[in-house]
Design a protein around this motif. Sequence first.
Motif, PDB file in Angstrom:
ATOM      1  N   GLU A  64      -1.752 -18.350  19.015  1.00  0.00           N
ATOM      2  CA  GLU A  64      -2.853 -17.458  19.673  1.00  0.00           C
ATOM      3  C   GLU A  64      -2.305 -17.083  21.103  1.00  0.00           C
ATOM      4  O   GLU A  64      -2.546 -16.248  21.881  1.00  0.00           O
ATOM      5  CB  GLU A  64      -4.173 -18.158  19.433  1.00  0.00           C
ATOM      6  CG  GLU A  64      -4.547 -18.036  17.830  1.00  0.00           C
ATOM      7  CD  GLU A  64      -4.374 -16.720  17.275  1.00  0.00           C
ATOM      8  OE1 GLU A  64      -4.711 -15.756  17.759  1.00  0.00           O
ATOM      9  OE2 GLU A  64      -4.058 -16.873  16.191  1.00  0.00           O
ATOM     10  N   GLU A  65      -2.093 -18.084  21.869  1.00  0.00           N
ATOM     11  CA  GLU A  65      -1.597 -17.991  23.284  1.00  0.00           C
ATOM     12  C   GLU A  65      -0.284 -16.936  23.623  1.00  0.00           C
ATOM     13  O   GLU A  65      -0.465 -15.996  24.326  1.00  0.00           O
ATOM     14  CB  GLU A  65      -1.510 -19.246  23.984  1.00  0.00           C
ATOM     15  CG  GLU A  65      -2.637 -20.160  24.551  1.00  0.00           C
ATOM     16  CD  GLU A  65      -2.130 -21.375  25.250  1.00  0.00           C
ATOM     17  OE1 GLU A  65      -1.623 -21.006  26.247  1.00  0.00           O
ATOM     18  OE2 GLU A  65      -2.319 -22.451  24.711  1.00  0.00           O
ATOM     19  N   THR A  66       0.404 -17.291  22.623  1.00  0.00           N
ATOM     20  CA  THR A  66       1.733 -16.538  22.608  1.00  0.00           C
ATOM     21  C   THR A  66       1.352 -14.816  22.287  1.00  0.00           C
ATOM     22  O   THR A  66       1.949 -14.118  23.088  1.00  0.00           O
ATOM     23  CB  THR A  66       2.821 -16.913  21.548  1.00  0.00           C
ATOM     24  OG1 THR A  66       3.016 -18.467  21.872  1.00  0.00           O
ATOM     25  CG2 THR A  66       4.205 -16.102  21.627  1.00  0.00           C
ATOM     26  N   LEU A  67       0.556 -14.880  21.314  1.00  0.00           N
ATOM     27  CA  LEU A  67       0.008 -13.077  21.069  1.00  0.00           C
ATOM     28  C   LEU A  67      -0.629 -12.707  22.140  1.00  0.00           C
ATOM     29  O   LEU A  67      -0.726 -11.492  22.509  1.00  0.00           O
ATOM     30  CB  LEU A  67      -0.605 -13.306  19.640  1.00  0.00           C
ATOM     31  CG  LEU A  67       0.193 -13.628  18.582  1.00  0.00           C
ATOM     32  CD1 LEU A  67      -0.830 -13.846  17.247  1.00  0.00           C
ATOM     33  CD2 LEU A  67       1.194 -12.690  18.185  1.00  0.00           C
ATOM     34  N   VAL A  85       1.890 -20.267  10.645  1.00  0.00           N
ATOM     35  CA  VAL A  85       2.181 -19.827  12.010  1.00  0.00           C
ATOM     36  C   VAL A  85       3.189 -18.823  11.920  1.00  0.00           C
ATOM     37  O   VAL A  85       3.129 -17.502  12.340  1.00  0.00           O
ATOM     38  CB  VAL A  85       2.589 -21.124  13.095  1.00  0.00           C
ATOM     39  CG1 VAL A  85       3.038 -20.531  14.339  1.00  0.00           C
ATOM     40  CG2 VAL A  85       1.353 -21.740  13.318  1.00  0.00           C
ATOM     41  N   ALA A  86       4.149 -19.112  11.215  1.00  0.00           N
ATOM     42  CA  ALA A  86       5.396 -18.141  11.002  1.00  0.00           C
ATOM     43  C   ALA A  86       4.848 -16.687  10.354  1.00  0.00           C
ATOM     44  O   ALA A  86       5.261 -15.814  10.939  1.00  0.00           O
ATOM     45  CB  ALA A  86       6.393 -18.782  10.172  1.00  0.00           C
ATOM     46  N   ARG A  87       4.224 -17.088   9.319  1.00  0.00           N
ATOM     47  CA  ARG A  87       3.575 -15.954   8.556  1.00  0.00           C
ATOM     48  C   ARG A  87       2.644 -14.894   9.513  1.00  0.00           C
ATOM     49  O   ARG A  87       2.822 -13.458   9.521  1.00  0.00           O
ATOM     50  CB  ARG A  87       2.759 -16.064   7.409  1.00  0.00           C
ATOM     51  CG  ARG A  87       2.390 -14.945   6.443  1.00  0.00           C
ATOM     52  CD  ARG A  87       1.522 -15.534   5.270  1.00  0.00           C
ATOM     53  NE  ARG A  87       0.168 -15.953   5.811  1.00  0.00           N
ATOM     54  CZ  ARG A  87      -0.973 -15.412   6.489  1.00  0.00           C
ATOM     55  NH1 ARG A  87      -0.615 -13.972   6.715  1.00  0.00           N
ATOM     56  NH2 ARG A  87      -2.000 -16.006   6.564  1.00  0.00           N
ATOM     57  N   ARG A  88       1.733 -15.688  10.213  1.00  0.00           N
ATOM     58  CA  ARG A  88       0.843 -14.903  10.917  1.00  0.00           C
ATOM     59  C   ARG A  88       1.576 -14.140  12.244  1.00  0.00           C
ATOM     60  O   ARG A  88       1.332 -13.062  12.568  1.00  0.00           O
ATOM     61  CB  ARG A  88      -0.185 -15.773  11.641  1.00  0.00           C
ATOM     62  CG  ARG A  88      -1.220 -15.936  10.417  1.00  0.00           C
ATOM     63  CD  ARG A  88      -2.410 -17.017  10.904  1.00  0.00           C
ATOM     64  NE  ARG A  88      -2.727 -16.827  12.207  1.00  0.00           N
ATOM     65  CZ  ARG A  88      -3.369 -17.653  13.317  1.00  0.00           C
ATOM     66  NH1 ARG A  88      -3.198 -18.908  13.046  1.00  0.00           N
ATOM     67  NH2 ARG A  88      -3.797 -16.974  14.305  1.00  0.00           N
ATOM     68  N   ALA A  91       3.515 -11.222  11.094  1.00  0.00           N
ATOM     69  CA  ALA A  91       2.882 -10.076  10.649  1.00  0.00           C
ATOM     70  C   ALA A  91       2.288  -9.467  11.962  1.00  0.00           C
ATOM     71  O   ALA A  91       2.104  -8.173  11.914  1.00  0.00           O
ATOM     72  CB  ALA A  91       1.668 -10.671  10.163  1.00  0.00           C
ATOM     73  N   ALA A  92       2.168 -10.133  13.130  1.00  0.00           N
ATOM     74  CA  ALA A  92       1.627  -9.459  14.342  1.00  0.00           C
ATOM     75  C   ALA A  92       3.032  -9.061  15.368  1.00  0.00           C
ATOM     76  O   ALA A  92       2.787  -8.535  16.214  1.00  0.00           O
ATOM     77  CB  ALA A  92       0.993 -10.699  15.300  1.00  0.00           C
TER      78      ALA A  92
END
Length: 130
Positions: A64-67, A85-88, A91-92
Motif C-alpha cells: 500500500e505504501e509503495t503504491l 501482494v504480487a497479484r495486487r 494488477a496496479a
Amino acid sequence: NPARASYFVSTYLLSSSPYEVYFVNPHATEILGRPVYPSLADLPVVPDVVDVFRRPADLPEVLEETLAVGTPTLWLQLGLWHEEVARRGEAAGLDVVMDRCLKIEHARFHGGLHLAGFNTGVISSRRAEG
C-alpha cells in the motif's frame, strides 16, 4: 545489525552500485551514517525500487505504501513470497520481484558473483569445469 542480510545488501549497494540508497525504518534515525526515514512517504524522492526486508505479515502494508508513493517496482528479498501482494501489485501496474536478492542479482549481472566474493568477470551460475 551486521549479521542481517539487509546490512550486507545495504553496504554492497552503497559501495558497489550507482544507486541512490535511502533507508526506511520507523524505529531508527541513522543507518550506516545515513539518515533514515520513517516511511516511504517521507522520502525526498520517489524511489525506482522498494527493496523489502520485512516479515511476510507486513507485506500488504508495504504494498500500500509503495503504491501510494508511485514506485514502479516492489522487490521482496530472499525468503519473501506473498501471492496476494504480487497479484495486487501487478494488477496496479507494479513490477513485482519475489524471493530474490538485489545484491546477488546486481553482482551476477555485473560479473561480481563468486563463492569467494571475487569479481570473476563471468556472468553465470555454473561452476567452471576442471
